[in-house]
Design a protein around this motif. Sequence first.
Motif, mmCIF file in Angstrom:
data_model
loop_
_atom_site.group_PDB
_atom_site.id
_atom_site.type_symbol
_atom_site.label_atom_id
_atom_site.label_comp_id
_atom_site.label_asym_id
_atom_site.label_seq_id
_atom_site.Cartn_x
_atom_site.Cartn_y
_atom_site.Cartn_z
ATOM 1 N N UNK A 255 1.248 -1.156 -0.160
ATOM 2 C CA UNK A 255 0.148 -0.392 0.089
ATOM 3 C C UNK A 255 0.695 1.399 -0.033
ATOM 4 N N UNK A 256 1.924 1.313 0.774
ATOM 5 C CA UNK A 256 3.119 2.489 0.671
ATOM 6 C C UNK A 256 3.556 2.569 -0.369
ATOM 7 N N UNK A 257 3.377 1.458 -0.807
ATOM 8 C CA UNK A 257 4.379 1.779 -2.621
ATOM 9 C C UNK A 257 3.606 2.798 -3.375
ATOM 10 N N UNK A 258 2.204 2.166 -3.540
ATOM 11 C CA UNK A 258 1.173 2.462 -4.338
ATOM 12 C C UNK A 258 0.663 3.851 -3.968
ATOM 13 N N UNK A 259 1.270 4.360 -2.785
ATOM 14 C CA UNK A 259 0.730 6.033 -1.871
ATOM 15 C C UNK A 259 -0.217 6.085 -1.374
ATOM 16 N N UNK A 260 -0.078 5.001 -1.089
ATOM 17 C CA UNK A 260 -1.950 4.594 -0.190
ATOM 18 C C UNK A 260 -1.566 4.606 1.473
ATOM 19 N N UNK A 261 -0.634 5.067 1.552
ATOM 20 C CA UNK A 261 0.201 5.073 3.362
ATOM 21 C C UNK A 261 -0.524 6.317 4.085
ATOM 22 N N UNK A 262 -1.028 7.130 3.453
ATOM 23 C CA UNK A 262 -1.985 8.264 4.449
ATOM 24 C C UNK A 262 -3.353 7.382 4.285
ATOM 25 N N UNK A 326 -6.699 -1.404 -5.161
ATOM 26 C CA UNK A 326 -5.328 -1.797 -5.765
ATOM 27 C C UNK A 326 -4.193 -2.367 -5.408
ATOM 28 N N UNK A 327 -4.727 -1.725 -3.475
ATOM 29 C CA UNK A 327 -3.174 -3.139 -3.138
ATOM 30 C C UNK A 327 -3.519 -4.452 -3.021
#
Length: 341
Positions: A255-262, A326-327
């Motif tokens: 998730x972080x690498x896909x930009x979803x760390x928020x 997506x994750x």
Amino acid sequence: MQLIPGSFSRKILSSVFILTIVLTGCNNQESSEKTAEQAPALVKAPAFNADSAYAFVQKQVDFGPRVPNTPAHKATGDYLAAKLKALGMQVTEQNFVATTYDGKKLNARNIIGSYNPGAQKRILLASHWDSRPFADQDSVAKTKPVLAANDGASGVGIILEVARVISLQASKPDIGVDVIFFDAEDWGNSDEATGEYGGYCLGSQYWAKNKHVPGYTAYFGVLLDMAGAKGATFLKEGYSVQLADNVVRQVWNTASRLGYSNFFIDQRGSSITDDHLPVNRDAHIPMIDIIHTQQNNLAHTFFDQWHTADDTMEHIDPKTLHAVGQTLIQVIYQEAQDQPL
């Protein structure tokens, strides 16, 4: 669920894990950063369609509250089974009679779909599809059934879209994916019921002891619960860290690498009694729980509309559905290429 004084009545808050948040936060962050630096490249994965997932959530809500023993419950179950079949999955309907903490008999069914059933390596995705029969957290309508747009329908909608996306691909992942929509999860009452689960998780308890395929197992599982609200935050659920830490790190790093760390917060959260516990304890499959819990808010652990008559579509956000969906797709395709993050 086990009664813990001062806890919420559905998903149980473990004070032990709360006390460890501060102590483990820095170590978790350092571990995640180190893992991300060493992780293989993201493989190409298809796009998750948030609008389609939203429509799947809306379709369930349109049936009304999916309370067992009601026409809306039966109609929704028929729809879910038919949809999985239409997506090319091998479908099994596991019918059983569940007894509630207050002695009611529920005509329940776990709905199971299998993609690529002959594959040895399998990933299990799950969510509960029933809705709570009473809005006990509502300030006014405490006896009214819950529409459960987020607490149930959101997870099912995300998983249906994941299945739809996989079914459309000319080059499908060389991996088995199983979907289980657990029934009779949300009838419990931790203040009145006895036993470990407080009257909750009846469908997952039944499946874990009566698997739809004898000897069934999976490489790991992911449970979704309350996965679609606006501004959702998914902390690393405590039991998931305890029982399946590698899977937690894999999903949160992805998730972080896909930009979803928020959305996927790199912080250990509360321990929640949910459908993943019977899967871990009785089926012996490492399963994690992606569940909306709020940061630094011990007075209100879950989303604001939890177990109220206000758990409706207006609070569902396609952005949250997309981040989770997506994750999951990326995790599946990474595993298919034997390159877990």
